[in-house]
Structures are given as structure tokens and as C-alpha cells.
Motif scaffolding. Sequence first.
Motif, mmCIF file in Angstrom:
data_model
loop_
_atom_site.group_PDB
_atom_site.id
_atom_site.type_symbol
_atom_site.label_atom_id
_atom_site.label_comp_id
_atom_site.label_asym_id
_atom_site.label_seq_id
_atom_site.Cartn_x
_atom_site.Cartn_y
_atom_site.Cartn_z
ATOM 1 N N ALA A 91 0.774 -0.877 -0.601
ATOM 2 C CA ALA A 91 0.052 -0.467 -0.189
ATOM 3 C C ALA A 91 0.836 1.522 0.025
ATOM 4 C CB ALA A 91 -0.980 0.434 1.224
ATOM 5 N N ASP A 92 2.192 1.206 1.124
ATOM 6 C CA ASP A 92 2.663 2.418 0.390
ATOM 7 C C ASP A 92 4.056 2.690 -0.076
ATOM 8 O OD1 ASP A 92 4.852 3.893 2.957
ATOM 9 O OD2 ASP A 92 5.920 3.192 1.282
ATOM 10 N N SER A 93 4.061 1.812 -1.123
ATOM 11 C CA SER A 93 3.989 1.506 -2.827
ATOM 12 C C SER A 93 3.723 2.217 -3.828
ATOM 13 C CB SER A 93 4.918 0.007 -2.724
ATOM 14 O OG SER A 93 5.390 0.071 -4.360
ATOM 15 N N ASN A 94 2.190 1.627 -3.779
ATOM 16 C CA ASN A 94 1.138 1.871 -4.493
ATOM 17 C C ASN A 94 1.118 3.768 -4.329
ATOM 18 O OD1 ASN A 94 1.068 -0.697 -5.478
ATOM 19 N ND2 ASN A 94 -0.404 -0.727 -4.279
ATOM 20 N N THR A 95 1.436 4.033 -2.891
ATOM 21 C CA THR A 95 1.316 5.473 -3.581
ATOM 22 C C THR A 95 2.191 6.098 -4.103
ATOM 23 O OG1 THR A 95 1.644 5.343 -1.205
ATOM 24 C CG2 THR A 95 -0.363 5.519 -1.273
ATOM 25 N N ARG A 96 3.309 6.079 -3.415
ATOM 26 C CA ARG A 96 5.081 6.517 -4.515
ATOM 27 C C ARG A 96 4.428 7.081 -5.259
ATOM 28 N NH1 ARG A 96 9.175 5.309 -1.006
ATOM 29 N NH2 ARG A 96 8.814 3.593 0.360
ATOM 30 N N GLY A 97 4.912 8.761 -5.560
ATOM 31 C CA GLY A 97 4.543 9.036 -6.786
ATOM 32 C C GLY A 97 3.923 10.304 -7.026
ATOM 33 N N HIS A 98 2.481 9.583 -6.348
ATOM 34 C CA HIS A 98 1.166 10.101 -6.704
ATOM 35 C C HIS A 98 0.759 11.076 -5.392
ATOM 36 C CE1 HIS A 98 0.955 8.000 -9.718
ATOM 37 N NE2 HIS A 98 1.110 6.816 -9.567
ATOM 38 N N PHE A 99 1.644 11.235 -3.688
ATOM 39 C CA PHE A 99 1.549 11.995 -2.838
ATOM 40 C C PHE A 99 0.581 12.906 -2.258
ATOM 41 C CE2 PHE A 99 1.898 14.321 0.634
ATOM 42 C CZ PHE A 99 1.616 13.208 2.547
ATOM 43 N N TRP A 100 0.812 13.811 -3.641
ATOM 44 C CA TRP A 100 0.655 14.920 -3.591
ATOM 45 C C TRP A 100 -1.446 14.977 -3.940
ATOM 46 C CZ3 TRP A 100 0.768 18.115 -0.267
ATOM 47 C CH2 TRP A 100 2.450 18.443 0.579
ATOM 48 N N ARG A 101 -1.534 13.806 -5.315
ATOM 49 C CA ARG A 101 -2.832 13.999 -6.010
ATOM 50 C C ARG A 101 -3.567 13.366 -4.995
ATOM 51 N NH1 ARG A 101 0.822 11.670 -10.331
ATOM 52 N NH2 ARG A 101 0.473 13.202 -11.966
ATOM 53 N N ILE A 102 -3.417 12.272 -3.689
ATOM 54 C CA ILE A 102 -3.740 11.950 -3.071
ATOM 55 C C ILE A 102 -4.293 13.008 -2.377
ATOM 56 C CG2 ILE A 102 -3.876 10.097 -0.929
ATOM 57 C CD1 ILE A 102 -1.433 8.750 -2.618
ATOM 58 N N ILE A 103 -3.353 13.910 -1.965
ATOM 59 C CA ILE A 103 -3.828 14.966 -0.753
ATOM 60 C C ILE A 103 -5.432 16.008 -1.948
ATOM 61 C CG2 ILE A 103 -3.235 17.515 0.046
ATOM 62 C CD1 ILE A 103 -1.846 15.129 1.713
ATOM 63 N N LEU A 104 -4.777 16.404 -2.892
ATOM 64 C CA LEU A 104 -5.944 16.727 -3.515
ATOM 65 C C LEU A 104 -7.007 16.049 -3.905
ATOM 66 C CD1 LEU A 104 -6.724 18.568 -5.671
ATOM 67 C CD2 LEU A 104 -5.719 17.862 -7.592
ATOM 68 N N PHE A 105 -7.040 14.390 -3.341
ATOM 69 C CA PHE A 105 -8.533 13.535 -3.791
ATOM 70 C C PHE A 105 -9.122 13.815 -2.739
ATOM 71 C CE2 PHE A 105 -10.002 9.853 -3.005
ATOM 72 C CZ PHE A 105 -11.428 9.316 -3.252
ATOM 73 N N PHE A 106 -8.558 13.903 -1.567
ATOM 74 C CA PHE A 106 -9.780 14.104 -0.620
ATOM 75 C C PHE A 106 -9.284 15.607 -0.173
ATOM 76 C CE2 PHE A 106 -6.934 10.856 1.217
ATOM 77 C CZ PHE A 106 -7.600 9.588 1.203
ATOM 78 N N ILE A 107 -9.499 16.441 -1.366
ATOM 79 C CA ILE A 107 -9.483 17.796 -0.537
ATOM 80 C C ILE A 107 -11.033 18.076 -1.861
ATOM 81 C CG2 ILE A 107 -9.122 20.264 -1.358
ATOM 82 C CD1 ILE A 107 -5.975 19.670 -0.737
ATOM 83 N N PHE A 153 -9.711 5.468 -9.307
ATOM 84 C CA PHE A 153 -8.693 6.335 -9.225
ATOM 85 C C PHE A 153 -7.407 5.326 -8.393
ATOM 86 C CE2 PHE A 153 -5.429 9.584 -6.185
ATOM 87 C CZ PHE A 153 -5.493 9.948 -6.775
ATOM 88 N N PHE A 154 -7.345 4.508 -7.551
ATOM 89 C CA PHE A 154 -7.011 3.684 -7.652
ATOM 90 C C PHE A 154 -6.405 2.315 -9.070
ATOM 91 C CE2 PHE A 154 -5.717 -1.348 -6.412
ATOM 92 C CZ PHE A 154 -4.877 -1.631 -5.818
ATOM 93 N N PHE A 155 -6.986 2.466 -9.659
ATOM 94 C CA PHE A 155 -7.012 1.441 -11.124
ATOM 95 C C PHE A 155 -6.077 2.235 -11.701
ATOM 96 C CE2 PHE A 155 -11.382 -0.932 -10.118
ATOM 97 C CZ PHE A 155 -10.614 -1.985 -9.001
ATOM 98 N N GLU A 156 -6.136 3.851 -12.132
ATOM 99 C CA GLU A 156 -5.148 4.881 -12.729
ATOM 100 C C GLU A 156 -4.610 4.378 -12.408
ATOM 101 O OE1 GLU A 156 -6.309 6.061 -15.407
ATOM 102 O OE2 GLU A 156 -8.616 5.152 -15.707
ATOM 103 N N ILE A 157 -3.775 5.154 -11.310
ATOM 104 C CA ILE A 157 -2.820 4.400 -10.362
ATOM 105 C C ILE A 157 -1.776 3.469 -11.063
ATOM 106 C CG2 ILE A 157 -1.215 4.517 -8.408
ATOM 107 C CD1 ILE A 157 -2.788 6.371 -6.865
ATOM 108 N N LYS A 158 -2.014 1.710 -10.634
ATOM 109 C CA LYS A 158 -2.188 0.955 -10.793
ATOM 110 C C LYS A 158 -1.918 0.894 -12.574
ATOM 111 C CE LYS A 158 -1.202 -2.277 -8.788
ATOM 112 N NZ LYS A 158 0.231 -2.700 -7.838
ATOM 113 N N LYS A 159 -2.911 1.514 -13.531
ATOM 114 C CA LYS A 159 -2.169 1.405 -14.943
ATOM 115 C C LYS A 159 -1.221 2.149 -15.369
ATOM 116 C CE LYS A 159 -5.023 2.250 -19.133
ATOM 117 N NZ LYS A 159 -6.081 3.079 -19.884
ATOM 118 N N GLN A 160 -1.187 3.240 -14.504
ATOM 119 C CA GLN A 160 0.032 3.954 -15.119
ATOM 120 C C GLN A 160 0.832 3.588 -14.642
ATOM 121 O OE1 GLN A 160 1.938 7.782 -12.742
ATOM 122 N NE2 GLN A 160 0.268 8.730 -14.627
ATOM 123 N N LYS A 161 1.229 2.968 -13.331
ATOM 124 C CA LYS A 161 2.673 1.864 -13.265
ATOM 125 C C LYS A 161 2.777 0.772 -13.843
ATOM 126 C CE LYS A 161 2.992 3.156 -8.226
ATOM 127 N NZ LYS A 161 4.114 3.804 -7.797
ATOM 128 N N GLY A 162 2.134 0.339 -15.058
ATOM 129 C CA GLY A 162 1.729 -1.018 -15.801
ATOM 130 C C GLY A 162 1.457 -2.174 -14.833
#
Length: 228
Positions: free
Chosen positions: A151-167, A214-223
Motif C-alpha cells: 500500500a505504501d509502494s502504491n502511493t509513491r509518486g502520487h502523494f500530492w494527487r492523493i492530497i488533492l483527491f481528499f480535498i 483512482f487506484f485502478f488508474e494509478i496501477k495502470k500508470q505504473k503498468g
Amino acid sequence: MLFRSFKQSFKFAPAVLKDTTLYFGMYFLVLGSIVLAVFQNSSLLQGLSSSPATIQNILSQGMLFLSSIFTVFIVPYYAFKYSQGAVPKFWDFIRDNIWRVVLAHIKAFFVILLFLLLLIVPGLYKAIRFSFLTETVLFDKQTQRSALKQADSNTRGHFWRIILFFILQGIISALLALPLKIISFSSSNLFLTGLGFIFFFYLKCFILLWKIQFFFEIKKQKGEEISC
């Protein structure tokens, strides 16, 4: 990525929310209406507060919380089914994942608590890094890592996007829910209380669907593959 996942959520929302309603929503809403009707004039609850509106708001918020717990599995199941492909039988999905999700969140709670006790900011940072813990347990079965590490690895590189999502989630929820919340809270009308509960129920389901997409999109971008 955020807006792409939002569009995907709109695309699949009718099917996902329909099946969520048929599988769980109708039974829960009927039961909830009965509970509200039974306890509306309960002397025990009226003894807790002089305001009937306050009593009904407590009951509706309690039912909304319980409904959110149950939809933790229902919405992800149908989100995967309609956007990704084949899924196992629903109760097999529940059986295989329920304790894994519970144990993962218990471990995450103590890790976050430890970081909060050390310093507040690291605890909040860690909480953000575990944002997709449930989704990781449910859909990230290709890895040999523990759920927390993945879970920690899945958010790497997307920290600020996740912050924006919650906002954005908070803004949308406030704009849509606040007027109805004020009306239902200030009124002792059972219909308005029930209407408010139904609205919040589906709003939470949609936001959860958005988070999953959003999670699916992150995994898709990571391949990286996802599986149910």
C-alpha cells in the motif's frame, strides 16, 4: 488522472449503484426506516435529549456508519466487475478478503498511532501512504510484499494527487450534503431524515467508487496488474 478516474466513476456509477442497491441497499434502507420509526418516540432515546431532531440525527448517522462498513466490500466488488472483468462469486470474495482487510487495518492503525505519538506530521504522512490499503488487499494480489508495504509502494509518486483527491472529495461532499444535512437535522420529519440518509448513502458509495477508480488508474500508470 483524478479527473479521468472521476469520469470513469460516472460511467460505471449507474451499474455499480444499481447492484449495490439490489444486493444490500434495499434491505438496509427498509430496516433503517423501521428502526427510525420504532425509536422515533422511544422514551429511552427521548431521555437522552429534549430534541427529537437530535435523536433522529444520531440514529441516521449511526445507520450511515454501519452502511459504510458493509459497502466497503460491495462497491469494490462491482467496481471491479464492471470496469476490469471477471470476478469470483460475491460471498467467496467476502470470505477470502474480510479478515485480510481487518487485520491489515489493525496493523496500519498501530503503525499510524506510533508515528503520531512520535510526531504529528509523520503520522499524518503515514496515513496518506496507507490511503489505498483496502484496495491493495482486495486487488493487488500479485505481490509477495505485506499489504502495508505494498500500500505504501502504491502511493509513491502520487502523494500530492492523493492530497488533492481528499480535498476535492471534501469540497464535493460539503457542497452536496450540507444543505440537506441542515434541513434534516433541523427537522423532526421522518421523511426528511430518511431522505437525508439515502442521499448520504449514495454519496458515500460514489466517493468510494471514485477512490477505487483512482487506484485502478494509478496501477495502470505504473503498468502493474490488478486482480480480484
